[in-house]
Design a protein around this motif. Structure first.
Motif, PDB file in Angstrom:
ATOM      1  N   LYS A 291       1.333   2.638 -12.366  1.00  0.00           N
ATOM      2  CA  LYS A 291       2.212   2.977 -11.228  1.00  0.00           C
ATOM      3  C   LYS A 291       1.954   2.039 -10.051  1.00  0.00           C
ATOM      4  CE  LYS A 291       2.565   7.873 -12.359  1.00  0.00           C
ATOM      5  NZ  LYS A 291       2.205   9.229 -11.901  1.00  0.00           N
ATOM      6  N   SER A 292       0.715   1.662  -9.845  1.00  0.00           N
ATOM      7  CA  SER A 292       0.380   0.714  -8.775  1.00  0.00           C
ATOM      8  C   SER A 292       1.001  -0.644  -9.047  1.00  0.00           C
ATOM      9  CB  SER A 292      -1.135   0.557  -8.627  1.00  0.00           C
ATOM     10  OG  SER A 292      -1.701   1.728  -8.120  1.00  0.00           O
ATOM     11  N   ALA A 293       1.007  -1.053 -10.315  1.00  0.00           N
ATOM     12  CA  ALA A 293       1.635  -2.321 -10.688  1.00  0.00           C
ATOM     13  C   ALA A 293       3.126  -2.284 -10.365  1.00  0.00           C
ATOM     14  CB  ALA A 293       1.409  -2.619 -12.168  1.00  0.00           C
ATOM     15  N   LEU A 294       3.755  -1.148 -10.610  1.00  0.00           N
ATOM     16  CA  LEU A 294       5.178  -0.983 -10.281  1.00  0.00           C
ATOM     17  C   LEU A 294       5.392  -1.096  -8.773  1.00  0.00           C
ATOM     18  CD1 LEU A 294       8.150  -0.172 -10.783  1.00  0.00           C
ATOM     19  CD2 LEU A 294       7.372   2.217 -10.684  1.00  0.00           C
TER      20      LEU A 294
ATOM     21  N   SER B  74       7.246  -4.033  -4.052  1.00  0.00           N
ATOM     22  CA  SER B  74       6.931  -4.491  -2.701  1.00  0.00           C
ATOM     23  C   SER B  74       7.119  -6.005  -2.586  1.00  0.00           C
ATOM     24  CB  SER B  74       5.492  -4.109  -2.347  1.00  0.00           C
ATOM     25  OG  SER B  74       5.136  -4.623  -1.090  1.00  0.00           O
ATOM     26  N   ARG B  75       6.609  -6.747  -3.556  1.00  0.00           N
ATOM     27  CA  ARG B  75       6.768  -8.203  -3.538  1.00  0.00           C
ATOM     28  C   ARG B  75       8.242  -8.594  -3.625  1.00  0.00           C
ATOM     29  NH1 ARG B  75       2.583  -7.787  -6.996  1.00  0.00           N
ATOM     30  NH2 ARG B  75       3.870  -8.309  -8.799  1.00  0.00           N
ATOM     31  N   ASN B  76       8.994  -7.884  -4.444  1.00  0.00           N
ATOM     32  CA  ASN B  76      10.432  -8.155  -4.574  1.00  0.00           C
ATOM     33  C   ASN B  76      11.152  -7.891  -3.262  1.00  0.00           C
ATOM     34  OD1 ASN B  76      10.903  -9.197  -7.067  1.00  0.00           O
ATOM     35  ND2 ASN B  76      12.117  -7.484  -7.788  1.00  0.00           N
TER      36      ASN B  76
ATOM     37  N   GLN C 181      -9.160   2.396 -11.590  1.00  0.00           N
ATOM     38  CA  GLN C 181      -8.173   3.470 -11.532  1.00  0.00           C
ATOM     39  C   GLN C 181      -7.878   3.988 -12.937  1.00  0.00           C
ATOM     40  OE1 GLN C 181      -4.864   1.212 -10.080  1.00  0.00           O
ATOM     41  NE2 GLN C 181      -5.393   1.533  -7.946  1.00  0.00           N
ATOM     42  N   HIS C 182      -7.439   5.238 -12.995  1.00  0.00           N
ATOM     43  CA  HIS C 182      -6.963   5.777 -14.267  1.00  0.00           C
ATOM     44  C   HIS C 182      -5.773   4.915 -14.702  1.00  0.00           C
ATOM     45  CE1 HIS C 182      -4.916   8.432 -17.086  1.00  0.00           C
ATOM     46  NE2 HIS C 182      -6.107   8.983 -17.269  1.00  0.00           N
ATOM     47  N   PRO C 183      -5.605   4.670 -15.991  1.00  0.00           N
ATOM     48  CA  PRO C 183      -4.512   3.814 -16.456  1.00  0.00           C
ATOM     49  C   PRO C 183      -3.127   4.218 -15.931  1.00  0.00           C
ATOM     50  CG  PRO C 183      -6.035   4.178 -18.226  1.00  0.00           C
ATOM     51  CD  PRO C 183      -6.485   5.052 -17.093  1.00  0.00           C
ATOM     52  N   ASP C 184      -2.853   5.513 -15.834  1.00  0.00           N
ATOM     53  CA  ASP C 184      -1.554   5.944 -15.308  1.00  0.00           C
ATOM     54  C   ASP C 184      -1.370   5.460 -13.873  1.00  0.00           C
ATOM     55  OD1 ASP C 184      -1.281   7.196 -17.737  1.00  0.00           O
ATOM     56  OD2 ASP C 184      -1.285   9.240 -16.930  1.00  0.00           O
TER      57      ASP C 184
ATOM     58  N   LYS D 278       0.547 -10.511 -18.257  1.00  0.00           N
ATOM     59  CA  LYS D 278       1.955 -10.672 -17.889  1.00  0.00           C
ATOM     60  C   LYS D 278       2.553  -9.369 -17.364  1.00  0.00           C
ATOM     61  CE  LYS D 278       2.576 -14.408 -21.152  1.00  0.00           C
ATOM     62  NZ  LYS D 278       3.358 -14.955 -22.245  1.00  0.00           N
ATOM     63  N   VAL D 279       1.801  -8.699 -16.518  1.00  0.00           N
ATOM     64  CA  VAL D 279       2.215  -7.383 -16.027  1.00  0.00           C
ATOM     65  C   VAL D 279       3.529  -7.442 -15.263  1.00  0.00           C
ATOM     66  CG1 VAL D 279       0.869  -7.432 -13.884  1.00  0.00           C
ATOM     67  CG2 VAL D 279       1.374  -5.257 -14.969  1.00  0.00           C
ATOM     68  N   ASN D 280       3.757  -8.488 -14.474  1.00  0.00           N
ATOM     69  CA  ASN D 280       5.009  -8.575 -13.716  1.00  0.00           C
ATOM     70  C   ASN D 280       6.225  -8.654 -14.636  1.00  0.00           C
ATOM     71  OD1 ASN D 280       3.830  -8.418 -11.173  1.00  0.00           O
ATOM     72  ND2 ASN D 280       3.507 -10.623 -11.096  1.00  0.00           N
ATOM     73  N   GLU D 281       6.105  -9.426 -15.688  1.00  0.00           N
ATOM     74  CA  GLU D 281       7.207  -9.536 -16.652  1.00  0.00           C
ATOM     75  C   GLU D 281       7.467  -8.188 -17.326  1.00  0.00           C
ATOM     76  OE1 GLU D 281       6.550 -12.695 -19.476  1.00  0.00           O
ATOM     77  OE2 GLU D 281       5.916 -14.059 -17.876  1.00  0.00           O
ATOM     78  N   LYS D 282       6.411  -7.486 -17.640  1.00  0.00           N
ATOM     79  CA  LYS D 282       6.546  -6.195 -18.310  1.00  0.00           C
ATOM     80  C   LYS D 282       7.139  -5.151 -17.370  1.00  0.00           C
ATOM     81  CE  LYS D 282       3.052  -7.342 -21.666  1.00  0.00           C
ATOM     82  NZ  LYS D 282       1.725  -7.165 -22.179  1.00  0.00           N
ATOM     83  N   VAL D 283       6.722  -5.164 -16.119  1.00  0.00           N
ATOM     84  CA  VAL D 283       7.283  -4.240 -15.131  1.00  0.00           C
ATOM     85  C   VAL D 283       8.778  -4.516 -14.978  1.00  0.00           C
ATOM     86  CG1 VAL D 283       7.306  -3.631 -12.675  1.00  0.00           C
ATOM     87  CG2 VAL D 283       5.128  -3.811 -13.887  1.00  0.00           C
ATOM     88  N   LYS D 284       9.132  -5.773 -14.841  1.00  0.00           N
ATOM     89  CA  LYS D 284      10.542  -6.154 -14.687  1.00  0.00           C
ATOM     90  C   LYS D 284      11.350  -5.703 -15.907  1.00  0.00           C
ATOM     91  CE  LYS D 284      13.437 -10.179 -13.753  1.00  0.00           C
ATOM     92  NZ  LYS D 284      13.453 -11.626 -13.510  1.00  0.00           N
TER      93      LYS D 284
END
Length: 87
Positions: free
Chosen positions: A69-72, A77-79, A62-65, A6-12
């Motif tokens: 950041k890529s998820a953000l 971008s999608r938004n 990728q490194h977790p950091d 649920k990465v999108n929900e967490k980013v939001k």
């Protein structure tokens, strides 16, 4: 399959907790604070890949950091694309 569920929900959620002028570093710091288990899971997977990789070779993870950041950036971008379609 994403390492963080649920990465999108967490980013939001994280974005909603930050000021409008947040940086990626502030986002990452807040993510680690709010979702420490997800960060630990991501780091464990990264370290597992590191251990499996032969010396002198690289692995594609990728490194977790960077992953967070890529998820953000992906979410933003999608938004933005969605906003542009609506206008």
């Amino acid at each position: 399959m994403s390492i963080i569920s649920k990465v999108n929900e967490k980013v939001k959620n994280i974005i909603s907790l930050l000021s409008n002028s947040y940086t990626e570093e502030e986002f990452l710091s807040k993510f680690k604070m709010i979702y420490p288990e997800d960060y630990k899971k991501c780091m464990a997977k990264f370290l597992k890949e590191e251990r499996k990789t032969k010396p002198g070779k690289t692995h594609p993870m990728q490194h977790p950091d960077h992953h967070i950041k890529s998820a953000l950036r992906s979410y933003l971008s999608r938004n933005q694309q969605q906003t542009n379609k609506e206008n």
